[in-house]
Enzyme design. Structure first.
Site, PDB file in Angstrom:
ATOM      1  N   GLY A 117       0.644  -0.887  -0.186  1.00  0.00           N
ATOM      2  CA  GLY A 117      -0.083  -0.251  -0.100  1.00  0.00           C
ATOM      3  C   GLY A 117       0.774   1.181   0.308  1.00  0.00           C
ATOM      4  O   GLY A 117       0.256   1.322   0.556  1.00  0.00           O
ATOM      5  N   GLY A 130      19.807   8.542  -3.281  1.00  0.00           N
ATOM      6  CA  GLY A 130      20.631   7.149  -4.175  1.00  0.00           C
ATOM      7  C   GLY A 130      20.363   6.315  -3.965  1.00  0.00           C
ATOM      8  O   GLY A 130      21.739   4.704  -3.903  1.00  0.00           O
ATOM      9  N   VAL A 146      -2.971  -8.116  -2.535  1.00  0.00           N
ATOM     10  CA  VAL A 146      -2.451  -8.377  -1.405  1.00  0.00           C
ATOM     11  C   VAL A 146      -3.336  -9.444  -0.375  1.00  0.00           C
ATOM     12  O   VAL A 146      -2.913 -10.054   0.343  1.00  0.00           O
ATOM     13  CB  VAL A 146      -2.058  -7.519  -0.024  1.00  0.00           C
ATOM     14  CG1 VAL A 146      -0.777  -6.134  -0.694  1.00  0.00           C
ATOM     15  CG2 VAL A 146      -3.031  -6.306   0.249  1.00  0.00           C
ATOM     16  N   TYR A 148     -13.508  -3.127  10.234  1.00  0.00           N
ATOM     17  CA  TYR A 148     -12.401  -2.934  10.859  1.00  0.00           C
ATOM     18  C   TYR A 148     -11.640  -3.346  11.723  1.00  0.00           C
ATOM     19  O   TYR A 148     -10.779  -4.030  11.796  1.00  0.00           O
ATOM     20  CB  TYR A 148     -12.370  -1.248  10.395  1.00  0.00           C
ATOM     21  CG  TYR A 148     -10.942  -0.371  10.297  1.00  0.00           C
ATOM     22  CD1 TYR A 148     -10.231  -0.731   9.563  1.00  0.00           C
ATOM     23  CD2 TYR A 148     -10.734   0.948  10.910  1.00  0.00           C
ATOM     24  CE1 TYR A 148      -8.520  -0.069   9.342  1.00  0.00           C
ATOM     25  CE2 TYR A 148      -9.608   1.463  10.629  1.00  0.00           C
ATOM     26  CZ  TYR A 148      -8.778   0.650  10.293  1.00  0.00           C
ATOM     27  OH  TYR A 148      -7.324   1.423  10.256  1.00  0.00           O
ATOM     28  N   LYS A 176      -8.409  -5.438  12.209  1.00  0.00           N
ATOM     29  CA  LYS A 176      -7.811  -5.158  12.809  1.00  0.00           C
ATOM     30  C   LYS A 176      -7.351  -6.273  13.636  1.00  0.00           C
ATOM     31  O   LYS A 176      -6.094  -6.019  14.452  1.00  0.00           O
ATOM     32  CB  LYS A 176      -6.887  -3.846  13.255  1.00  0.00           C
ATOM     33  CG  LYS A 176      -7.084  -2.603  12.241  1.00  0.00           C
ATOM     34  CD  LYS A 176      -5.886  -3.241  11.338  1.00  0.00           C
ATOM     35  CE  LYS A 176      -5.652  -2.302   9.804  1.00  0.00           C
ATOM     36  NZ  LYS A 176      -4.799  -2.541   9.156  1.00  0.00           N
TER      37      LYS A 176
END
Length: 255
Positions: free
Chosen positions: A15, A57, A67, A160, A164
């Site tokens: 993500g 760099g 996913v 949610y 979680k």
């Protein structure tokens, strides 16, 4: 002298094009890590981030994938190994967005999507990337982005929160299973965080939310990324199994 130096590390951020993910990518690269930039659909932002990382760099690749699909995560692992090397920092940040409502109104598919993107993403990432960390013998970092909602349990948060809290269980068990290999497993739990979206809309302030936060403000995306970078570094080498709220004290875990 403390030095947060990730030189020689290769970090995957899932993500990575999202509001929090893009800042994590920049911060980890600024600390010296090469980056695997995962995205689902926002290829232009992923390529923009790749250019930013290379300008610092560092090496970077942008890899598309879902996913919630084990085959996609295995492909991401293969592309990362072929183009950069062994990933030793995994940041599980991706999550499926949906419309929040009450348990009585929330569709079953929303609960399934949260389980897939919170729990199964973490399982698939562990299966794909942890064996190579073990084989390399240099330890590693497995970091999940959780949420303060997992402790709040407010109305309309059910899908949610369920996803979680399931994710939390995976991380606590994984920490015990891979600790002997010096692989740490931790979670960062943001509060309602200020991102570029808020800055563009000039919606950084919310007095009702801020009034419940001991520090009386919302956190920033950079503060979340700073915590991720710390957990990715050697400075956190003896921290594992932790759920770390980064929300100004809005939720405070108890012992």
């Amino acid at each position: 002298m403390l030095n947060l130096n990730l030189s020689g590390s290769i970090a995957l951020v899932t993500g990575a094009t999202g509001d929090l993910g893009r800042v994590m990518v920049r911060t980890l690269a600024e600390c010296g890590a090469d980056i695997v930039i995962h995205y689902l659909s926002n290829e232009s932002k992923a390529l923009e981030l790749k250019r930013e990382v290379e300008a610092l760099g560092r090496r970077a690749i942008a890899v598309q994938g879902n996913v919630t699909k084990q085959d996609d995560i295995e492909r991401i692992k293969t592309e990362a190994a072929e183009q950069l090397g062994t990933v030793n920092i995994v940041v599980a940040n991706a999550v499926i967005q949906y419309q929040w409502t009450s348990i009585l109104e929330q569709s079953a598919s929303d609960y399934e999507s949260q389980f897939e993107s919170c729990v199964m993403q973490s399982v698939y990432l562990a299966k794909a990337f942890v064996p190579a960390m073990i084989e390399q013998g240099k330890g590693g970092r497995f970091i999940g982005i959780n949420t303060e909602c997992a402790m709040q349990n407010f109305p309309n948060q059910s899908a949610y929160t369920a996803g979680k809290r399931g994710m939390d269980g995976i991380y606590r068990v994984l920490a015990k299973e891979v600790g002997a290999h010096q692989i740490t497993v931790n979670q960062v739990a943001p509060g309602w965080t200020i991102s570029d979206r808020d800055r563009e809309a000039q919606s950084e302030r919310n007095e009702q939310y801020e009034s419940s936060v001991p520090l009386k403000r919302r956190g920033s995306d950079q503060e979340i990324a700073n915590t991720v970078a710390f957990l990715a570094s050697d400075l956190s080498s003896f921290i594992t199994g932790a759920y770390i709220p980064v929300n100004g004290g809005n939720v405070i875990p108890a012992i």
